[in-house]
Motif scaffolding. Sequence first.
Motif, PDB file in Angstrom:
ATOM      1  N   GLY A  96       0.809  -1.198   0.000  1.00 37.58           N
ATOM      2  CA  GLY A  96       0.000   0.000   0.000  1.00 37.58           C
ATOM      3  C   GLY A  96       0.849   1.257   0.000  1.00 37.58           C
ATOM      4  N   LYS A  97       0.279   2.358  -0.503  1.00 32.18           N
ATOM      5  CA  LYS A  97       1.003   3.631  -0.494  1.00 32.18           C
ATOM      6  C   LYS A  97       1.359   3.980   0.948  1.00 32.18           C
ATOM      7  N   THR A  98       2.569   4.468   1.138  1.00 35.37           N
ATOM      8  CA  THR A  98       3.140   4.612   2.467  1.00 35.37           C
ATOM      9  C   THR A  98       3.826   5.951   2.620  1.00 35.37           C
ATOM     10  N   LYS A  99       3.663   6.557   3.788  1.00 33.72           N
ATOM     11  CA  LYS A  99       4.441   7.749   4.143  1.00 33.72           C
ATOM     12  C   LYS A  99       5.702   7.260   4.858  1.00 33.72           C
ATOM     13  N   VAL A 100       6.854   7.774   4.442  1.00 32.20           N
ATOM     14  CA  VAL A 100       8.123   7.317   5.017  1.00 32.20           C
ATOM     15  C   VAL A 100       8.760   8.365   5.928  1.00 32.20           C
ATOM     16  N   ASN A 101       8.353   9.611   5.814  1.00 32.56           N
ATOM     17  CA  ASN A 101       8.887  10.698   6.637  1.00 32.56           C
ATOM     18  C   ASN A 101       7.745  11.452   7.300  1.00 32.56           C
ATOM     19  N   GLY A 102       8.097  12.214   8.312  1.00 32.89           N
ATOM     20  CA  GLY A 102       7.125  13.085   8.959  1.00 32.89           C
ATOM     21  C   GLY A 102       6.350  12.413  10.075  1.00 32.89           C
ATOM     22  N   ARG A 103       5.479  13.183  10.654  1.00 39.97           N
ATOM     23  CA  ARG A 103       4.688  12.747  11.807  1.00 39.97           C
ATOM     24  C   ARG A 103       3.844  11.521  11.488  1.00 39.97           C
ATOM     25  N   ASN A 104       3.365  11.418  10.251  1.00 38.02           N
ATOM     26  CA  ASN A 104       2.491  10.305   9.870  1.00 38.02           C
ATOM     27  C   ASN A 104       3.226   9.172   9.155  1.00 38.02           C
ATOM     28  N   LEU A 108       6.864   1.023  10.338  1.00 38.07           N
ATOM     29  CA  LEU A 108       7.996   0.275   9.807  1.00 38.07           C
ATOM     30  C   LEU A 108       9.118   1.223   9.400  1.00 38.07           C
ATOM     31  N   PHE A 109       8.778   2.298   8.710  1.00 41.89           N
ATOM     32  CA  PHE A 109       9.813   3.238   8.281  1.00 41.89           C
ATOM     33  C   PHE A 109      10.368   4.047   9.443  1.00 41.89           C
ATOM     34  N   LYS A 110       9.558   4.334  10.452  1.00 44.29           N
ATOM     35  CA  LYS A 110      10.084   5.004  11.651  1.00 44.29           C
ATOM     36  C   LYS A 110      11.201   4.154  12.259  1.00 44.29           C
ATOM     37  N   ALA A 111      10.984   2.850  12.309  1.00 49.73           N
ATOM     38  CA  ALA A 111      11.996   1.946  12.869  1.00 49.73           C
ATOM     39  C   ALA A 111      13.203   1.828  11.948  1.00 49.73           C
ATOM     40  N   LEU A 112      12.965   1.642  10.648  1.00 48.42           N
ATOM     41  CA  LEU A 112      14.073   1.462   9.705  1.00 48.42           C
ATOM     42  C   LEU A 112      14.976   2.694   9.649  1.00 48.42           C
ATOM     43  N   LYS A 113      14.398   3.879   9.757  1.00 46.76           N
ATOM     44  CA  LYS A 113      15.181   5.121   9.637  1.00 46.76           C
ATOM     45  C   LYS A 113      16.162   5.324  10.782  1.00 46.76           C
ATOM     46  N   GLN A 114      16.046   4.548  11.833  1.00 45.26           N
ATOM     47  CA  GLN A 114      17.006   4.630  12.938  1.00 45.26           C
ATOM     48  C   GLN A 114      18.356   4.021  12.551  1.00 45.26           C
ATOM     49  N   ALA A 118      26.078   3.749   5.303  1.00 37.66           N
ATOM     50  CA  ALA A 118      27.514   3.431   5.348  1.00 37.66           C
ATOM     51  C   ALA A 118      28.350   4.595   5.882  1.00 37.66           C
ATOM     52  N   ASP A 119      27.829   5.822   5.769  1.00 41.25           N
ATOM     53  CA  ASP A 119      28.541   6.996   6.277  1.00 41.25           C
ATOM     54  C   ASP A 119      28.169   7.329   7.712  1.00 41.25           C
ATOM     55  N   GLY A 120      27.338   6.482   8.336  1.00 38.66           N
ATOM     56  CA  GLY A 120      26.949   6.694   9.729  1.00 38.66           C
ATOM     57  C   GLY A 120      25.776   7.644   9.919  1.00 38.66           C
ATOM     58  N   LYS A 121      25.072   7.973   8.840  1.00 41.98           N
ATOM     59  CA  LYS A 121      23.962   8.922   8.910  1.00 41.98           C
ATOM     60  C   LYS A 121      22.630   8.178   8.950  1.00 41.98           C
ATOM     61  N   ALA A 122      21.873   8.413  10.023  1.00 42.76           N
ATOM     62  CA  ALA A 122      20.523   7.860  10.146  1.00 42.76           C
ATOM     63  C   ALA A 122      19.525   8.983   9.861  1.00 42.76           C
ATOM     64  N   GLY A 123      18.266   8.742  10.150  1.00 44.91           N
ATOM     65  CA  GLY A 123      17.260   9.796  10.007  1.00 44.91           C
ATOM     66  C   GLY A 123      16.439   9.672   8.741  1.00 44.91           C
ATOM     67  N   ARG A 124      15.926  10.805   8.303  1.00 44.48           N
ATOM     68  CA  ARG A 124      14.963  10.867   7.206  1.00 44.48           C
ATOM     69  C   ARG A 124      15.368  10.074   5.971  1.00 44.48           C
ATOM     70  N   VAL A 125      14.354   9.523   5.310  1.00 42.21           N
ATOM     71  CA  VAL A 125      14.552   8.936   3.989  1.00 42.21           C
ATOM     72  C   VAL A 125      14.819  10.109   3.054  1.00 42.21           C
ATOM     73  N   GLU A 126      15.900  10.035   2.276  1.00 40.69           N
ATOM     74  CA  GLU A 126      16.313  11.165   1.444  1.00 40.69           C
ATOM     75  C   GLU A 126      15.459  11.347   0.199  1.00 40.69           C
ATOM     76  N   TRP A 127      15.042  10.238  -0.420  1.00 39.00           N
ATOM     77  CA  TRP A 127      14.329  10.321  -1.698  1.00 39.00           C
ATOM     78  C   TRP A 127      13.717   8.963  -1.997  1.00 39.00           C
TER      79      TRP A 127
END
Length: 164
Positions: A96-104, A108-114, A118-127
């Motif tokens: 299903g269509k999914t939001k990967v960033n933001g409050r909503n 699954l993506f909230k957990a994966l983004k932690q 390879a450069d040690g950068k976590a956080g938001r999905v870039e694109w």
Amino acid sequence: MTDLSVRQIPFTDASGAEQTIDGAGADVALVVNVASRCGLTPQYAQLEQLQRAYGDRGFTVLGFPCNQFMGQEPGSIEQIQEFCSTTYGVTFPINGKTKVNGRNAAELFKALKQTPDADGKAGRVEWNFEKFLVSADGSVQRFRPKQRPDSPEVVAAIENALTR
């Protein structure tokens, strides 16, 4: 991240039913936020190659259409599935269509983004086409959008995860 629970976080499949990575029936999953009208859309071909090469060994790609990046996935789930199958011969699940960033963002993506890349950068999905390899033990490796699915680093990570 080595928490087995990432494999048990529910998400919505294309039919609207609740699913988990464990429920998808694969030991190793490559979770990817996808879009049909993106410059990186040709990565669908490489994702399908991975599915065909490793699917019989307990691997699956899990595609998550996302319209959060410049509206590059505007269609319905039916339109998205039709595009994927007719244009790229996709056989892996498009969920299903999914939001990967933001409050909503989906849990699954909230957990994966932690997980850092390879450069040690976590956080938001870039694109679109950010990739998360989830192993049988729940460990996660992250690959940024411009890293091709068939790059030596991604292929080696998949092969390593399948032999553990």
